[in-house]
Design an enzyme around this catalytic site. Sequence first.
Site, PDB file in Angstrom:
ATOM      1  N   CYS A  31     -18.463 -15.142  -8.744  1.00  0.00           N
ATOM      2  CA  CYS A  31     -19.556 -14.511  -7.981  1.00  0.00           C
ATOM      3  C   CYS A  31     -20.908 -15.005  -8.506  1.00  0.00           C
ATOM      4  CB  CYS A  31     -19.512 -13.000  -8.108  1.00  0.00           C
ATOM      5  SG  CYS A  31     -18.214 -12.218  -7.131  1.00  0.00           S
TER       6      CYS A  31
ATOM      7  N   CYS B 108     -24.423  -4.418   2.451  1.00  0.00           N
ATOM      8  CA  CYS B 108     -23.631  -3.237   2.822  1.00  0.00           C
ATOM      9  C   CYS B 108     -24.519  -2.243   3.564  1.00  0.00           C
ATOM     10  CB  CYS B 108     -23.042  -2.590   1.567  1.00  0.00           C
ATOM     11  SG  CYS B 108     -22.216  -1.038   1.934  1.00  0.00           S
TER      12      CYS B 108
ATOM     13  N   ASP C 102       0.815  -1.224   0.000  1.00  0.00           N
ATOM     14  CA  ASP C 102       0.000   0.000   0.000  1.00  0.00           C
ATOM     15  C   ASP C 102       0.842   1.265   0.000  1.00  0.00           C
ATOM     16  OD1 ASP C 102      -2.233  -1.531   0.350  1.00  0.00           O
ATOM     17  OD2 ASP C 102      -2.546  -1.034   2.453  1.00  0.00           O
TER      18      ASP C 102
ATOM     19  N   CYS D 242     -18.482   4.433   2.176  1.00  0.00           N
ATOM     20  CA  CYS D 242     -17.958   3.190   2.766  1.00  0.00           C
ATOM     21  C   CYS D 242     -17.427   3.432   4.181  1.00  0.00           C
ATOM     22  CB  CYS D 242     -16.853   2.635   1.871  1.00  0.00           C
ATOM     23  SG  CYS D 242     -16.058   1.186   2.571  1.00  0.00           S
TER      24      CYS D 242
HETATM   25  S1  SF4 Z   1     -20.833 -11.819  -1.590  1.00  0.00           S
HETATM   26 FE1  SF4 Z   1     -20.212 -10.418  -3.206  1.00  0.00          FE
HETATM   27  S2  SF4 Z   1     -18.081 -10.917  -3.603  1.00  0.00           S
HETATM   28 FE2  SF4 Z   1     -18.949 -12.647  -2.489  1.00  0.00          FE
HETATM   29  S3  SF4 Z   1     -19.630 -14.086  -4.082  1.00  0.00           S
HETATM   30 FE3  SF4 Z   1     -21.379 -12.786  -3.534  1.00  0.00          FE
HETATM   31  S4  SF4 Z   1     -21.264 -11.116  -5.031  1.00  0.00           S
HETATM   32 FE4  SF4 Z   1     -19.272 -12.106  -5.051  1.00  0.00          FE
HETATM   33  S1  SF4 Z   2     -16.592  -2.249   3.912  1.00  0.00           S
HETATM   34 FE1  SF4 Z   2     -17.656  -0.574   2.865  1.00  0.00          FE
HETATM   35  S2  SF4 Z   2     -18.496  -1.562   1.061  1.00  0.00           S
HETATM   36 FE2  SF4 Z   2     -18.032  -3.230   2.502  1.00  0.00          FE
HETATM   37  S3  SF4 Z   2     -19.923  -3.518   3.674  1.00  0.00           S
HETATM   38 FE3  SF4 Z   2     -18.656  -2.087   4.814  1.00  0.00          FE
HETATM   39  S4  SF4 Z   2     -19.412  -0.080   4.158  1.00  0.00           S
HETATM   40 FE4  SF4 Z   2     -20.091  -1.560   2.645  1.00  0.00          FE
END
Ligand code: SF4
Ligand code: SF4
Length: 311
Positions: A189, A199, A134, A215
């Site tokens: 996926c 999320c 990173d 996020c």
């Molecule tokens: S949770 Fe998200 S990253 Fe994982 S298999 Fe399902 S779509 Fe793909």
């Molecule tokens: S890391 Fe970010 S994108 Fe993933 S679930 Fe948490 S808020 Fe959503």
Amino acid sequence: MTTLVDKSSSTLIKEYAAEIGFDLCGIARARSLDEHRDILTKWAYTGMNGDMTYLGQNIEKRLDPRILFPGAKSIIVTGLNYYTEKKQGGNGIPMISRYAYGANYHDVIREKLNKIRDFIKSIHPEAVGRSYVDSAPLLEKAWGREAGLGWPGKHSILINRKIGSFFFLGVIVINIDFDYDQPAEEDSCGTCTLCIDSCPTGAINNNRTINTRKCLAYLTIESKAPIPVDLAVKSEGRVFGCDKCQEVCPWNKSSKPHKTPEFELPAEVGLMTAENWKNLSRKDYKKLFEESVIGRRTYCRFMDNIEAASV
Ligand code: SF4
Ligand code: SF4
């Protein structure tokens, strides 16, 4: 002559990487990742990078590691599992992302990468390389795919069929040609949308990118602005990072615990309540997290996170 293709070196490097604890290692030929130019430019142009403006700069350098490191021939990408079943205390305990449980992963991984670099030098004295965790304008996840480590899930994080997605990436850019891995072409996926649906803040875009402005991982770690109240109320007690999109992913259902002692969560941190956090002095915060990525967040900003999570 430094450009001879040497299959046995690739194998030796991967064996050595496994010996020093890496779970994954692949090697890709250095090139410009032109196919990422449009999506990266658009993502930054539309402000999806929040106040991480540097992510929208030096696009050509980000795409092509040969600009970052002239003479680069190969990109070695490693993966180090950080999954653990041990969780923090329980209900009401402010939640920290698993990746931040133990010692600062940048230090742990860089040390291991430098060992690989030294190992390569022992078999190729002409080798010159740089280790990155990173720490440079590099598309680590794209290189992970290129080196065969996995595919980017709909949550944008790289997924490996065997170990899931709870792993750190490390990269060595080096001036030697090796035997290269095939890029991971699969997208396993399928029709799943669990990460998008789960999320808490609706931060996952439909093109495998994240709107960082929404996020929680960005808002509680990188952002310098206070967490907007409408998002804070959805944080579900998260105060440093967020694992939700990875926790719901079927590919992490059989994740195995890591084997890196440095990544263990100190017992005293695991049990800290919001009150304990609030009573922590600036001095104690510094002392407790001086070797952790948490320490990169200033005391005041961390306390803002604690406040926001109790909204
Ligand atoms: S949770 Fe998200 S990253 Fe994982 S298999 Fe399902 S779509 Fe793909
Ligand atoms: S890391 Fe970010 S994108 Fe993933 S679930 Fe948490 S808020 Fe959503």
